[in-house]
Design a protein around this motif. Structure first.
Motif, PDB file in Angstrom:
ATOM      1  N   ARG A 102      34.878  59.203   4.438  1.00  0.00           N
ATOM      2  CA  ARG A 102      33.709  58.805   3.637  1.00  0.00           C
ATOM      3  C   ARG A 102      32.614  59.873   3.692  1.00  0.00           C
ATOM      4  NH1 ARG A 102      35.793  53.963   5.269  1.00  0.00           N
ATOM      5  NH2 ARG A 102      34.580  53.734   7.173  1.00  0.00           N
ATOM      6  N   ASN A 103      32.466  60.532   4.847  1.00  0.00           N
ATOM      7  CA  ASN A 103      31.499  61.641   4.958  1.00  0.00           C
ATOM      8  C   ASN A 103      31.868  62.779   4.017  1.00  0.00           C
ATOM      9  OD1 ASN A 103      30.039  60.309   6.917  1.00  0.00           O
ATOM     10  ND2 ASN A 103      30.749  61.581   8.618  1.00  0.00           N
ATOM     11  N   ASP A 104      33.166  63.114   3.966  1.00  0.00           N
ATOM     12  CA  ASP A 104      33.634  64.153   3.043  1.00  0.00           C
ATOM     13  C   ASP A 104      33.305  63.758   1.610  1.00  0.00           C
ATOM     14  OD1 ASP A 104      34.705  65.892   4.879  1.00  0.00           O
ATOM     15  OD2 ASP A 104      36.772  65.702   4.185  1.00  0.00           O
ATOM     16  N   TYR A 105      33.636  62.516   1.274  1.00  0.00           N
ATOM     17  CA  TYR A 105      33.408  62.025  -0.084  1.00  0.00           C
ATOM     18  C   TYR A 105      31.915  62.125  -0.440  1.00  0.00           C
ATOM     19  CZ  TYR A 105      33.528  59.082  -4.224  1.00  0.00           C
ATOM     20  OH  TYR A 105      33.401  58.622  -5.511  1.00  0.00           O
ATOM     21  N   GLN A 106      31.064  61.667   0.470  1.00  0.00           N
ATOM     22  CA  GLN A 106      29.620  61.693   0.221  1.00  0.00           C
ATOM     23  C   GLN A 106      29.108  63.127   0.099  1.00  0.00           C
ATOM     24  OE1 GLN A 106      27.818  58.867  -0.535  1.00  0.00           O
ATOM     25  NE2 GLN A 106      26.461  60.475  -1.247  1.00  0.00           N
ATOM     26  N   ASP A 107      29.654  64.012   0.922  1.00  0.00           N
ATOM     27  CA  ASP A 107      29.281  65.422   0.853  1.00  0.00           C
ATOM     28  C   ASP A 107      29.640  65.982  -0.522  1.00  0.00           C
ATOM     29  OD1 ASP A 107      28.207  67.787   1.932  1.00  0.00           O
ATOM     30  OD2 ASP A 107      30.185  68.479   2.595  1.00  0.00           O
ATOM     31  N   GLY A 108      30.819  65.608  -1.018  1.00  0.00           N
ATOM     32  CA  GLY A 108      31.242  66.036  -2.355  1.00  0.00           C
ATOM     33  C   GLY A 108      30.291  65.531  -3.424  1.00  0.00           C
ATOM     34  N   VAL A 109      29.935  64.263  -3.341  1.00  0.00           N
ATOM     35  CA  VAL A 109      28.986  63.669  -4.301  1.00  0.00           C
ATOM     36  C   VAL A 109      27.660  64.438  -4.244  1.00  0.00           C
ATOM     37  CG1 VAL A 109      27.587  61.605  -4.805  1.00  0.00           C
ATOM     38  CG2 VAL A 109      30.034  61.370  -4.314  1.00  0.00           C
ATOM     39  N   ASN A 110      27.183  64.702  -3.036  1.00  0.00           N
ATOM     40  CA  ASN A 110      25.919  65.427  -2.860  1.00  0.00           C
ATOM     41  C   ASN A 110      25.978  66.849  -3.422  1.00  0.00           C
ATOM     42  OD1 ASN A 110      25.004  63.153  -1.531  1.00  0.00           O
ATOM     43  ND2 ASN A 110      25.173  64.040   0.518  1.00  0.00           N
ATOM     44  N   LYS A 111      27.177  67.441  -3.428  1.00  0.00           N
ATOM     45  CA  LYS A 111      27.347  68.797  -3.957  1.00  0.00           C
ATOM     46  C   LYS A 111      27.612  68.796  -5.466  1.00  0.00           C
ATOM     47  CE  LYS A 111      29.134  71.377   0.054  1.00  0.00           C
ATOM     48  NZ  LYS A 111      28.437  70.794   1.150  1.00  0.00           N
ATOM     49  N   GLY A 112      27.668  67.608  -6.071  1.00  0.00           N
ATOM     50  CA  GLY A 112      27.856  67.527  -7.514  1.00  0.00           C
ATOM     51  C   GLY A 112      29.293  67.355  -7.975  1.00  0.00           C
ATOM     52  N   VAL A 113      30.209  67.030  -7.071  1.00  0.00           N
ATOM     53  CA  VAL A 113      31.608  66.822  -7.467  1.00  0.00           C
ATOM     54  C   VAL A 113      31.691  65.557  -8.321  1.00  0.00           C
ATOM     55  CG1 VAL A 113      33.953  66.324  -6.656  1.00  0.00           C
ATOM     56  CG2 VAL A 113      32.536  67.993  -5.435  1.00  0.00           C
ATOM     57  N   LYS A 114      32.253  65.725  -9.513  1.00  0.00           N
ATOM     58  CA  LYS A 114      32.436  64.581 -10.412  1.00  0.00           C
ATOM     59  C   LYS A 114      33.906  64.324 -10.677  1.00  0.00           C
ATOM     60  CE  LYS A 114      27.920  64.746 -12.684  1.00  0.00           C
ATOM     61  NZ  LYS A 114      27.280  65.381 -11.560  1.00  0.00           N
ATOM     62  N   GLU A 115      34.685  65.396 -10.686  1.00  0.00           N
ATOM     63  CA  GLU A 115      36.132  65.246 -10.870  1.00  0.00           C
ATOM     64  C   GLU A 115      36.854  66.202  -9.932  1.00  0.00           C
ATOM     65  OE1 GLU A 115      36.845  67.928 -14.828  1.00  0.00           O
ATOM     66  OE2 GLU A 115      36.090  65.895 -15.122  1.00  0.00           O
ATOM     67  N   ILE A 116      38.114  65.888  -9.692  1.00  0.00           N
ATOM     68  CA  ILE A 116      38.896  66.705  -8.773  1.00  0.00           C
ATOM     69  C   ILE A 116      40.111  67.280  -9.484  1.00  0.00           C
ATOM     70  CG2 ILE A 116      38.169  65.619  -6.611  1.00  0.00           C
ATOM     71  CD1 ILE A 116      40.708  63.820  -6.895  1.00  0.00           C
ATOM     72  N   PRO A 117      40.624  68.395  -9.016  1.00  0.00           N
ATOM     73  CA  PRO A 117      40.143  69.170  -7.884  1.00  0.00           C
ATOM     74  C   PRO A 117      38.826  69.883  -8.203  1.00  0.00           C
ATOM     75  CG  PRO A 117      41.930  70.349  -8.975  1.00  0.00           C
ATOM     76  CD  PRO A 117      41.806  69.018  -9.653  1.00  0.00           C
ATOM     77  N   ALA A 118      37.963  69.970  -7.227  1.00  0.00           N
ATOM     78  CA  ALA A 118      36.704  70.704  -7.356  1.00  0.00           C
ATOM     79  C   ALA A 118      36.728  71.817  -6.314  1.00  0.00           C
ATOM     80  CB  ALA A 118      35.518  69.775  -7.116  1.00  0.00           C
ATOM     81  N   PHE A 119      36.388  73.026  -6.745  1.00  0.00           N
ATOM     82  CA  PHE A 119      36.419  74.184  -5.849  1.00  0.00           C
ATOM     83  C   PHE A 119      35.032  74.772  -5.658  1.00  0.00           C
ATOM     84  CE2 PHE A 119      40.825  74.033  -7.241  1.00  0.00           C
ATOM     85  CZ  PHE A 119      41.498  74.285  -6.063  1.00  0.00           C
ATOM     86  N   PHE A 120      34.824  75.303  -4.451  1.00  0.00           N
ATOM     87  CA  PHE A 120      33.590  75.999  -4.106  1.00  0.00           C
ATOM     88  C   PHE A 120      33.984  77.302  -3.417  1.00  0.00           C
ATOM     89  CE2 PHE A 120      32.462  71.634  -4.496  1.00  0.00           C
ATOM     90  CZ  PHE A 120      31.149  71.595  -4.920  1.00  0.00           C
ATOM     91  N   VAL A 121      33.271  78.377  -3.757  1.00  0.00           N
ATOM     92  CA  VAL A 121      33.459  79.651  -3.075  1.00  0.00           C
ATOM     93  C   VAL A 121      32.134  79.964  -2.388  1.00  0.00           C
ATOM     94  CG1 VAL A 121      33.918  82.120  -3.350  1.00  0.00           C
ATOM     95  CG2 VAL A 121      35.221  80.459  -4.697  1.00  0.00           C
ATOM     96  N   ASN A 122      32.181  80.041  -1.063  1.00  0.00           N
ATOM     97  CA  ASN A 122      30.965  80.235  -0.255  1.00  0.00           C
ATOM     98  C   ASN A 122      29.854  79.266  -0.646  1.00  0.00           C
ATOM     99  OD1 ASN A 122      32.213  82.117   1.279  1.00  0.00           O
ATOM    100  ND2 ASN A 122      31.028  83.871   0.576  1.00  0.00           N
ATOM    101  N   GLY A 123      30.244  78.014  -0.865  1.00  0.00           N
ATOM    102  CA  GLY A 123      29.270  76.952  -1.132  1.00  0.00           C
ATOM    103  C   GLY A 123      28.844  76.809  -2.580  1.00  0.00           C
TER     104      GLY A 123
END
Length: 188
Positions: A134-155
């Motif tokens: 759930r922490n991972d999920y919330q972190d994703g939401v906080n980072k703007g993840v709306k659909e998956i797969p979602a990728f980040f390079v150096n944040g």
């Protein structure tokens, strides 16, 4: 009075594959039941070969439980395996078997991944790692993840489709940026 033992849990944000000292981190938010995430896993494997020694990769859990009822337990199973140093083995097995992620199957996959933990099934049933997921999920939401797969390079979120070409371009750009920031060595 017996003191309850505190168990230190390694969160998924601290589990990496690749060069632990790499200046570039590729992070993916995903779900083990997702076909697109399974395809992305194959892309990531190629990227780890292509950029060997220059990147590290982290998989963060973003289970879409409304459409993938078994994605939460699968995520918990991967984190349980991670506590035994077998996260990546379990991660790949889960993607390969994404259509059969029932609890009994997860126990079998853990053995296949090399996990030796007689409490594995209890941990799944008791959702020992649920709050970490759930922490991972919330972190994703906080980072703007709306659909998956979602990728980040150096944040920084990669806003284009996570293809090999697009992710390679984003990684190359990050590697160049890191080189520019490298401190200039002074002569004594």
């Amino acid at each position: 009075m017996k003191v309850k033992e505190v168990v230190e849990i390694i969160p998924s944000k601290d589990i990496f594959v690749g060069n632990p000292d790499a200046a570039v981190t590729l992070t993916q938010f995903g779900d083990y039941e997702s076909e697109d995430c399974a395809k992305a896993n194959e892309v990531v494997k190629k990227l780890l070969v292509e950029f060997e020694g220059r990147i590290k990769f982290s998989f963060r859990h973003f289970p879409l439980t409304k459409i993938h009822q078994r994605s939460m337990k699968a995520a918990e199973a991967s984190l349980a395996a991670g506590q035994m140093g077998k996260f990546w083995e379990m991660h790949n097995i889960l993607f390969e078997n994404r259509r059969q992620l029932g609890t009994t199957s997860l126990k079998l996959y853990s053995k296949e991944a090399g996990v030796v933990n007689k409490h594995f099934l209890d941990e799944l049933i008791n959702s020992t790692y649920g709050w970490q997921i759930r922490n991972d999920y919330q972190d994703g939401v906080n980072k703007g993840v709306k659909e998956i797969p979602a990728f980040f390079v150096n944040g920084e979120q990669v806003t284009v489709k996570g293809s090999f070409e697009n992710l390679s371009t984003a990684i190359e750009a990050a590697l160049k940026k890191v080189k520019k920031k490298a401190p200039v060595k002074q002569r004594a």
